[in-house]
Design an enzyme around this catalytic site. Structure first.
Site, PDB file in Angstrom:
ATOM      1  N   ASN A  97       6.879   0.552  -1.425  1.00  0.00           N
ATOM      2  CA  ASN A  97       7.806  -0.510  -1.068  1.00  0.00           C
ATOM      3  C   ASN A  97       8.549  -0.178   0.217  1.00  0.00           C
ATOM      4  OD1 ASN A  97       9.592  -2.671  -1.160  1.00  0.00           O
ATOM      5  ND2 ASN A  97       9.899  -2.481  -3.363  1.00  0.00           N
ATOM      6  N   GLN A 153       8.623 -12.407 -10.089  1.00  0.00           N
ATOM      7  CA  GLN A 153       9.377 -13.595  -9.682  1.00  0.00           C
ATOM      8  C   GLN A 153       8.330 -14.651  -9.324  1.00  0.00           C
ATOM      9  OE1 GLN A 153      11.188 -10.877  -6.913  1.00  0.00           O
ATOM     10  NE2 GLN A 153      13.231 -11.659  -7.413  1.00  0.00           N
ATOM     11  N   HIS A 164       3.170 -14.582  -2.549  1.00  0.00           N
ATOM     12  CA  HIS A 164       1.952 -13.870  -2.962  1.00  0.00           C
ATOM     13  C   HIS A 164       2.317 -13.161  -4.271  1.00  0.00           C
ATOM     14  CE1 HIS A 164      -1.524 -10.917  -1.686  1.00  0.00           C
ATOM     15  NE2 HIS A 164      -1.579 -11.229  -2.978  1.00  0.00           N
ATOM     16  N   HIS A 166       3.149 -10.855  -7.095  1.00  0.00           N
ATOM     17  CA  HIS A 166       3.308  -9.399  -7.112  1.00  0.00           C
ATOM     18  C   HIS A 166       4.189  -8.983  -8.283  1.00  0.00           C
ATOM     19  CE1 HIS A 166       6.462 -11.051  -4.451  1.00  0.00           C
ATOM     20  NE2 HIS A 166       7.243 -10.071  -4.865  1.00  0.00           N
ATOM     21  N   HIS A 168       6.796  -6.204  -9.646  1.00  0.00           N
ATOM     22  CA  HIS A 168       7.706  -5.111  -9.331  1.00  0.00           C
ATOM     23  C   HIS A 168       7.675  -4.099 -10.470  1.00  0.00           C
ATOM     24  CE1 HIS A 168       9.930  -6.987  -5.909  1.00  0.00           C
ATOM     25  NE2 HIS A 168       9.582  -8.112  -6.518  1.00  0.00           N
TER      26      HIS A 168
END
Length: 239
Positions: A97, A153, A164, A166, A168
């Site tokens: 990240n 999200q 896109h 993803h 976390h």
């Protein structure tokens, strides 16, 4: 024979020798010719087999070393350098990240750029979560994590800053946030670039102590509504 035939007299001698031993020389020469053709054909077959033997197939899941020269990948409109990608499957990838909320905060994404999870194929959806679990297992050992936040999200209104899909993955330790639920505020504010940050949500989440339990009747009514929706969906799929 070349040496023997170097003079006229020796030529006559060579002819005499050939006639005398003709019954021996002809079979020998024939045998040598046969062996030459057979060996040549055998070598060609060996070469063809070597060229057609398939190489060992690569595995669909791999951990990437720092020496791999795989291509960079797209994360929305951003280009993720190959050196930041530490895991790949046939359909998903994980990368470090740019702005981690906690140490070990990484992202897992599908190779294909789609904004929401409903746009993923069944194979992409399954592979994404299998990959997330594998990444989580590695991070648990690395950071001695006692817990994790695994969050998606799914859409802009949910705080998604990059369109896109993803996941976390955040390794957690006791006391790493003063108020445990603050991690969700941090996730909502997270963005790879300042210009992508969204305005804070107007949703007010009360503290646990301020939340009131619903009645069983209220929850049963809601569950019944969802069951009817599933039944309708199944009927539509069978039509």
């Amino acid at each position: 024979l070349h040496l023997i035939c170097s003079t006229p007299s020796s030529t006559a001698m060579a002819i005499t020798v050939i006639h005398r031993f003709n019954h021996i020389l002809v079979p020998i020469l024939g045998l040598l010719s046969f062996l030459s053709i057979h060996l040549s054909s055998h070598c060609c077959h060996c070469q063809a087999f070597s060229m057609s033997t398939p190489s060992t197939p690569s595995t669909t899941t791999q951990s990437l070393s720092s020496t791999d020269n795989d291509d960079s990948m797209r994360f929305g409109k951003f280009l993720i350098d190959s050196t930041s990608i530490f895991y790949k499957s046939s359909l998903s990838a994980a990368f470090v990240n740019l702005r981690p909320i906690v140490p070990g905060h990484v992202l897992v994404m599908p190779h294909r750029v789609v904004a929401t999870m409903e746009e993923l194929t069944q194979d992409e959806y399954t592979d994404l979560w299998i990959s997330a679990r594998k990444v989580q297992s590695v991070l648990k050992h690395q950071y001695q994590a006692s817990a994790f936040n695994v969050a998606v999200q799914d859409g802009r209104a949910a705080g998604q800053s990059v369109p896109h899909v993803h996941v976390h993955i955040l390794p957690r330790q006791a006391g790493d946030f003063e108020r445990n639920d603050d991690v969700y505020d941090a996730l909502e504010r997270w963005a790879p670039r300042e210009e992508l940050k969204q305005a804070p949500s107007n949703l007010e989440v009360p503290d646990d102590a301020d939340r009131k339990d619903r009645t069983q009747q209220m929850m049963a009514a809601e569950a019944a509504m969802y069951r009817r929706l599933f039944e309708q969906q199944q009927e539509e799929e069978h039509e």
